[in-house]
Structures are given as C-alpha cells and as structure tokens.
Motif scaffolding. Structure first.
Motif, PDB file in Angstrom:
ATOM      1  N   THR A  53       0.791  -1.229   0.000  1.00 25.22           N
ATOM      2  CA  THR A  53       0.000   0.000   0.000  1.00 25.22           C
ATOM      3  C   THR A  53       0.826   1.285   0.000  1.00 25.22           C
ATOM      4  OG1 THR A  53      -1.811  -1.178   1.057  1.00 25.22           O
ATOM      5  CG2 THR A  53      -1.875   1.227   1.167  1.00 25.22           C
ATOM      6  N   PRO A  54       1.880   1.411   0.807  1.00 22.62           N
ATOM      7  CA  PRO A  54       2.637   2.673   0.775  1.00 22.62           C
ATOM      8  C   PRO A  54       3.262   2.956  -0.599  1.00 22.62           C
ATOM      9  CG  PRO A  54       3.203   1.417   2.743  1.00 22.62           C
ATOM     10  CD  PRO A  54       2.353   0.534   1.890  1.00 22.62           C
ATOM     11  N   LEU A  55       3.792   1.925  -1.253  1.00 22.31           N
ATOM     12  CA  LEU A  55       4.372   2.118  -2.588  1.00 22.31           C
ATOM     13  C   LEU A  55       3.279   2.395  -3.615  1.00 22.31           C
ATOM     14  CD1 LEU A  55       7.095  -0.688  -2.702  1.00 22.31           C
ATOM     15  CD2 LEU A  55       7.450   1.772  -2.503  1.00 22.31           C
ATOM     16  N   PHE A  56       2.201   1.635  -3.515  1.00 23.57           N
ATOM     17  CA  PHE A  56       1.071   1.833  -4.429  1.00 23.57           C
ATOM     18  C   PHE A  56       0.555   3.261  -4.328  1.00 23.57           C
ATOM     19  CE2 PHE A  56      -3.514   1.786  -5.278  1.00 23.57           C
ATOM     20  CZ  PHE A  56      -3.522   1.250  -6.562  1.00 23.57           C
ATOM     21  N   ASN A  57       0.377   3.740  -3.101  1.00 23.73           N
ATOM     22  CA  ASN A  57      -0.127   5.103  -2.899  1.00 23.73           C
ATOM     23  C   ASN A  57       0.855   6.153  -3.418  1.00 23.73           C
ATOM     24  OD1 ASN A  57      -2.464   4.121  -1.783  1.00 23.73           O
ATOM     25  ND2 ASN A  57      -1.800   4.412   0.333  1.00 23.73           N
ATOM     26  N   ALA A  58       2.142   5.914  -3.212  1.00 24.30           N
ATOM     27  CA  ALA A  58       3.149   6.872  -3.676  1.00 24.30           C
ATOM     28  C   ALA A  58       3.186   6.968  -5.197  1.00 24.30           C
ATOM     29  CB  ALA A  58       4.523   6.475  -3.144  1.00 24.30           C
ATOM     30  N   GLU A  90      10.077   8.155 -10.433  1.00 22.12           N
ATOM     31  CA  GLU A  90       9.448   7.999  -9.119  1.00 22.12           C
ATOM     32  C   GLU A  90       9.747   6.608  -8.552  1.00 22.12           C
ATOM     33  OE1 GLU A  90       7.338   9.085  -5.709  1.00 22.12           O
ATOM     34  OE2 GLU A  90       8.323  10.229  -7.283  1.00 22.12           O
ATOM     35  N   MET A  91       9.759   5.606  -9.389  1.00 22.09           N
ATOM     36  CA  MET A  91      10.108   4.266  -8.924  1.00 22.09           C
ATOM     37  C   MET A  91      11.552   4.234  -8.419  1.00 22.09           C
ATOM     38  SD  MET A  91       8.214   1.623 -11.471  1.00 22.09           S
ATOM     39  CE  MET A  91       8.824   0.241 -10.519  1.00 22.09           C
ATOM     40  N   ASN A  92      12.446   4.901  -9.115  1.00 25.11           N
ATOM     41  CA  ASN A  92      13.839   4.962  -8.656  1.00 25.11           C
ATOM     42  C   ASN A  92      13.942   5.660  -7.302  1.00 25.11           C
ATOM     43  OD1 ASN A  92      14.961   3.560 -10.812  1.00 25.11           O
ATOM     44  ND2 ASN A  92      15.204   5.410 -12.032  1.00 25.11           N
ATOM     45  N   ARG A  93      13.141   6.685  -7.117  1.00 25.84           N
ATOM     46  CA  ARG A  93      13.140   7.394  -5.841  1.00 25.84           C
ATOM     47  C   ARG A  93      12.636   6.486  -4.714  1.00 25.84           C
ATOM     48  NH1 ARG A  93      10.139   9.886  -2.380  1.00 25.84           N
ATOM     49  NH2 ARG A  93       8.145   9.593  -3.413  1.00 25.84           N
ATOM     50  N   LEU A  94      11.664   5.630  -5.045  1.00 25.97           N
ATOM     51  CA  LEU A  94      11.058   4.757  -4.041  1.00 25.97           C
ATOM     52  C   LEU A  94      11.831   3.455  -3.813  1.00 25.97           C
ATOM     53  CD1 LEU A  94       7.334   5.131  -5.156  1.00 25.97           C
ATOM     54  CD2 LEU A  94       8.378   6.081  -3.079  1.00 25.97           C
ATOM     55  N   ARG A  95      12.805   3.173  -4.653  1.00 25.18           N
ATOM     56  CA  ARG A  95      13.525   1.894  -4.588  1.00 25.18           C
ATOM     57  C   ARG A  95      14.000   1.525  -3.177  1.00 25.18           C
ATOM     58  NH1 ARG A  95      15.003  -1.467  -8.167  1.00 25.18           N
ATOM     59  NH2 ARG A  95      14.710  -0.052  -9.902  1.00 25.18           N
ATOM     60  N   PRO A  96      14.563   2.458  -2.390  1.00 24.46           N
ATOM     61  CA  PRO A  96      15.030   2.061  -1.055  1.00 24.46           C
ATOM     62  C   PRO A  96      13.921   1.542  -0.130  1.00 24.46           C
ATOM     63  CG  PRO A  96      15.934   4.195  -1.669  1.00 24.46           C
ATOM     64  CD  PRO A  96      14.919   3.837  -2.702  1.00 24.46           C
ATOM     65  N   GLU A  97      12.691   1.885  -0.419  1.00 23.16           N
ATOM     66  CA  GLU A  97      11.572   1.472   0.437  1.00 23.16           C
ATOM     67  C   GLU A  97      11.020   0.092   0.086  1.00 23.16           C
ATOM     68  OE1 GLU A  97       8.543   4.522   0.605  1.00 23.16           O
ATOM     69  OE2 GLU A  97      10.058   6.086   0.333  1.00 23.16           O
ATOM     70  N   VAL A  98      11.528  -0.536  -0.984  1.00 24.16           N
ATOM     71  CA  VAL A  98      10.996  -1.815  -1.448  1.00 24.16           C
ATOM     72  C   VAL A  98      11.569  -2.956  -0.613  1.00 24.16           C
ATOM     73  CG1 VAL A  98      10.777  -3.374  -3.417  1.00 24.16           C
ATOM     74  CG2 VAL A  98      10.757  -0.897  -3.777  1.00 24.16           C
ATOM     75  N   SER A  99      10.676  -3.775  -0.077  1.00 30.50           N
ATOM     76  CA  SER A  99      11.120  -4.931   0.707  1.00 30.50           C
ATOM     77  C   SER A  99      11.512  -6.070  -0.237  1.00 30.50           C
ATOM     78  CB  SER A  99       9.999  -5.394   1.630  1.00 30.50           C
ATOM     79  OG  SER A  99       8.927  -5.910   0.866  1.00 30.50           O
ATOM     80  N   GLU A 100      12.215  -7.040   0.299  1.00 30.36           N
ATOM     81  CA  GLU A 100      12.627  -8.193  -0.518  1.00 30.36           C
ATOM     82  C   GLU A 100      11.426  -8.935  -1.078  1.00 30.36           C
ATOM     83  OE1 GLU A 100      15.519 -10.979   0.890  1.00 30.36           O
ATOM     84  OE2 GLU A 100      16.645  -9.390   1.902  1.00 30.36           O
ATOM     85  N   ALA A 101      10.357  -8.982  -0.318  1.00 30.19           N
ATOM     86  CA  ALA A 101       9.158  -9.705  -0.748  1.00 30.19           C
ATOM     87  C   ALA A 101       8.531  -9.087  -2.004  1.00 30.19           C
ATOM     88  CB  ALA A 101       8.131  -9.735   0.381  1.00 30.19           C
ATOM     89  N   HIS A 102       8.717  -7.791  -2.189  1.00 26.36           N
ATOM     90  CA  HIS A 102       8.092  -7.099  -3.323  1.00 26.36           C
ATOM     91  C   HIS A 102       9.100  -6.649  -4.373  1.00 26.36           C
ATOM     92  CE1 HIS A 102       5.149  -6.705  -0.019  1.00 26.36           C
ATOM     93  NE2 HIS A 102       4.324  -7.043  -0.986  1.00 26.36           N
TER      94      HIS A 102
END
Length: 141
Positions: A53-58, A90-102
């Motif tokens: 949800t946090p990535l989806f919303n971002a 935007e995906m590159n900006r969010l990359r650090p927030e991505v867990s291994e599961a996703h």
C-alpha cells in the motif's frame, strides 16, 4: 538446335541453398514495435496493485497521469514518453523502500516501463528518419 530432354546424372551436380527466414528489420515492424510498447506499459500498470500500500499510494499520481495514454494506446507522443519517464523516476526514488518480498514485482514493473519507453523512442526515431530521408530526396510535406 534442340536441347536434350534427358541430362545424364553422372556428369553434373546440383547445389541447393537453404535460406532460413530472414528476420525483418525494425522499420518493417513499426506497428509491432509500437504495439509491444503499449502492451509492456499495460502489463506494468497491471502489476502496480501487487505492490504494498505505501508504494502503491506513492505511485498514484504517476499512475493516473500515465493511465490515459496507455488506455488510448498512444505512447508515441512526447507527453506520453515524459509520463513514462516520470513514472520510472518515481520508482527509482522509491527503490530504497521496497522490501525483498516485493522486489521482484517492483523490478518487473520497471523493466516493462523501460521496454515501453525504448519501443516508443525506436518507433519515433524510425519515423523521423523516414521523414528526413524523404525530405532529402525532395519529398516535401
């Protein structure tokens, strides 16, 4: 002079050339390249809901800006390419927030968006080259 109707086989040879299917060049495949780009973008957008949800919303602002272009199947314009590139940024900006599961889904979305950008640029490059060559040959609009 009459040509012989029977040719003796002991005094000749035959050469057979097998030529496989020659791959078509990109210029002959313009429509396919453009369609592949739209399909890649559509597949990428279909994977976005699999993100947490946090990535989806971002990604919602980029998703909403890109969706109309994909829905209309029009990714060859400059604005559509900009929206694709903004989504990737935007995906590159969010990359650090991505867990291994996703991470796998996230990477696949990025790969598909880059494939869509590449296809759009390639088609635009080929069309521009065709127009330029036509102009050089005296074919004016």
């Amino acid at each position: 002079m009459d040509l012989p109707t029977i040719i003796p086989t002991q005094n000749n040879h035959r050469v057979v050339h097998f030529i496989g299917d020659m791959p078509r060049g990109d210029f002959e495949r313009l429509e396919e390249l453009a369609a592949d780009g739209v399909a890649a973008a559509r597949e990428a957008l279909a994977l976005v809901p699999l993100l947490p949800t946090p990535l989806f919303n971002a990604l919602q602002p980029q998703l909403m800006a890109l969706f109309p272009h994909v829905e209309r199947r029009r990714l060859l314009g400059e604005r559509a390419r900009e929206e694709l590139e903004l989504f990737v940024q935007e995906m590159n900006r969010l990359r650090p927030e991505v867990s291994e599961a996703h991470e796998e889904a996230f990477k696949e979305i990025g790969r598909l968006l880059l494939a869509s950008i590449d296809a759009s640029h390639r088609v635009a490059d080929l069309v521009a080259a065709e127009q330029q060559i036509g102009w050089l040959r005296g074919i004016r609009d």
